[in-house]
Design an enzyme around this catalytic site. Structure first.
Site, PDB file in Angstrom:
ATOM      1  N   TYR A  18      16.232  -5.636   5.895  1.00 52.21           N
ATOM      2  CA  TYR A  18      16.268  -6.896   6.647  1.00 52.21           C
ATOM      3  C   TYR A  18      17.470  -7.758   6.279  1.00 52.21           C
ATOM      4  CZ  TYR A  18      11.445  -5.780   7.903  1.00 52.21           C
ATOM      5  OH  TYR A  18      10.320  -5.162   8.383  1.00 52.21           O
ATOM      6  N   ASP A  77       5.998  -4.955   4.959  1.00 57.49           N
ATOM      7  CA  ASP A  77       5.736  -5.537   6.275  1.00 57.49           C
ATOM      8  C   ASP A  77       4.687  -4.695   7.011  1.00 57.49           C
ATOM      9  OD1 ASP A  77       5.909  -6.864   8.645  1.00 57.49           O
ATOM     10  OD2 ASP A  77       8.034  -6.494   9.005  1.00 57.49           O
ATOM     11  N   ASP A  86       0.216  -5.237   7.194  1.00 62.24           N
ATOM     12  CA  ASP A  86      -0.488  -5.354   8.476  1.00 62.24           C
ATOM     13  C   ASP A  86      -1.572  -4.290   8.594  1.00 62.24           C
ATOM     14  OD1 ASP A  86       0.924  -7.531   9.229  1.00 62.24           O
ATOM     15  OD2 ASP A  86       1.802  -6.654  11.031  1.00 62.24           O
ATOM     16  N   ASP A 130       4.375   7.078   3.102  1.00 64.33           N
ATOM     17  CA  ASP A 130       3.583   7.772   4.130  1.00 64.33           C
ATOM     18  C   ASP A 130       2.200   8.125   3.583  1.00 64.33           C
ATOM     19  OD1 ASP A 130       5.112   9.314   2.424  1.00 64.33           O
ATOM     20  OD2 ASP A 130       5.655  10.836   3.897  1.00 64.33           O
TER      21      ASP A 130
END
Ligand code: NAD
Length: 357
Positions: free
Chosen positions: A139, A245, A249, A221
């Site tokens: 980011y 991130d 979620d 993963d």
């Protein structure tokens, strides 16, 4: 000692949920004899309307001179057509950057009264604290952009972490793990990415100072799978910006509603507490927003900024007691039960607080 709390209500349901969280703080201040004062500042759409910018200097100064910041949420359709750097969300990103808030904490705890609403079976007892590094990774790494080369367009982002960025968030996470179940899972992609190989090396080095903490490394993963298969086995989960991130979620979806999930963003000098949800324009002004995420965010403020774990625990117990008493806002209301309003939920939490959780 007194604490000053900067209150940034923001937009949409922001003022509705923050109003309840402030009442909870006031009740706690009486019970624990904590001297608290509150000062309001504008951010997001509300600031654009008054100052033509999403983060006015006044608000930033207020935040810098406060002991902690409580934020509702920003954004809404009214400001959607503005350029990206002028939109309400830009104010929040600028605030996080200005205050150098490097550790984002998202607890995922499923209250037993709501376990039937989770998409996962046998969810009772899940208690994960996700710590996501907030200042580095793809980011922020340079170069970034869309470039033309040999007649073709290339999209470029740079995944990057310095040793010191990894070290400070790892130390923070190990310190937090000391006061929990003493297990830390560090998540990376060290089998493929150099940035992750460094992440794993630095986290392992920091771990040597914390022999009492069990350290587990997982590839991202695999972690995505294990969060669903064995969510109860996680305690503190530490990861970088982009993996955090996505994983936070995913873990958040274990809970019954966005309206249940609090967060804290902590730096060396400042700390910001906010629910993870947005301004929910679809329900704003209707008096039905779930205030629990914001109430639990002030619980985190009590624990991390005011170092009062007892008060933080009482807030959590009061929420649990309100749910046990059968008070549910529409987003978490089980079938066949009558939904309550924001105010009714808030009153039930305050009552439980006053009765001692
Ligand atoms: P949202 O989180 O606002 O809403 C998603 C859904 O969840 C909606 O149906 C909403 O009604 C529901 N919901 C959210 N919080 C709730 C609560 N406390 N109680 C009951 N229901 C709740 O996400 P969105 O609709 O994608 O975004 C709306 C606006 O919020 C946008 O402008 C977006 O940019 C902004 N946003 C802000 C933040 C923030 O301030 N941190 C975060 C996400 C989105």
């Amino acid at each position: 000692m007194g604490f000053k709390v900067a209150i940034l209500e923001g937009d949409g349901i922001g003022p509705e949920v923050v109003n309840c969280a402030r009442k909870v703080l006031e009740a706690i201040s009486k019970i624990f004899n904590i001297e608290l004062s509150f000062e309001y500042g504008l951010i997001g759409g509300a600031a654009i309307d008054k100052f033509s910018k999403p983060l006015p200097e006044e608000t930033l100064s207020l935040c810098k001179e406060s002991s902690a910041i409580l934020l509702g949420a920003v954004g809404g359709p009214k400001w959607d057509s503005l350029p990206t750097n002028m939109r309400p969300e830009a104010g929040l990103l600028a605030l996080r950057k200005e205050l150098d808030l490097y550790a984002n904490l998202r607890p995922v705890k499923v209250f037993s009264e709501l376990s039937d609403s989770s998409p996962i079976k046998n969810i009772d007892g899940v208690d994960i604290l996700i710590i996501r590094e907030l200042t580095g990774d793809a980011y922020f790494g340079e170069p970034r952009g869309i470039f033309e080369k040999d007649g073709e367009l290339f999209g470029v982002n740079t995944m990057q972490y310095s040793q010191s960025q990894i070290k400070r968030v790892a130390k923070f996470a190990f310190e937090v793990a000391k006061s929990r179940k003493k297990k830390l899972t560090s998540v990376d992609k060290a089998n493929v990415l150099e940035v992750s190989a460094l992440w794993r090396k630095v986290v392992s080095e920091v771990a040597k100072d914390y022999p009492e903490i069990e350290l587990e490394h997982l590839y991202v993963d695999n972690c995505a799978i294990q969060l669903i298969k064995r969510p109860k086995s996680f305690d503190v989960l530490l990861t970088g910006n982009i993996f955090g991130d996505i994983l936070s979620d995913e873990a958040g979806a274990l809970s019954a509603s966005l309206g249940m999930l609090p967060s804290a963003s902590i730096g060396s000098s400042y700390a910001l507490y906010e629910p993870i949800h947005g301004s929910a324009p679809d329900i704003a002004g209707k008096g039905v927003a779930n205030p629990i995420a914001t109430v639990l965010s002030v619980g985190m403020m009590l624990e991390y900024s005011f170092k009062n774990k007892k008060a933080a625990k009482l807030v959590e117990e009061a929420v649990s007691k309100a749910l046990k008493a059968g008070v549910f806002t529409p987003d978490i209301c089980p079938e066949g039960k009558k939904p309550s309003t924001t105010d009714e939920m808030c009153n039930a939490i305050i009552k439980a607080l006053e009765e001692g959780g």
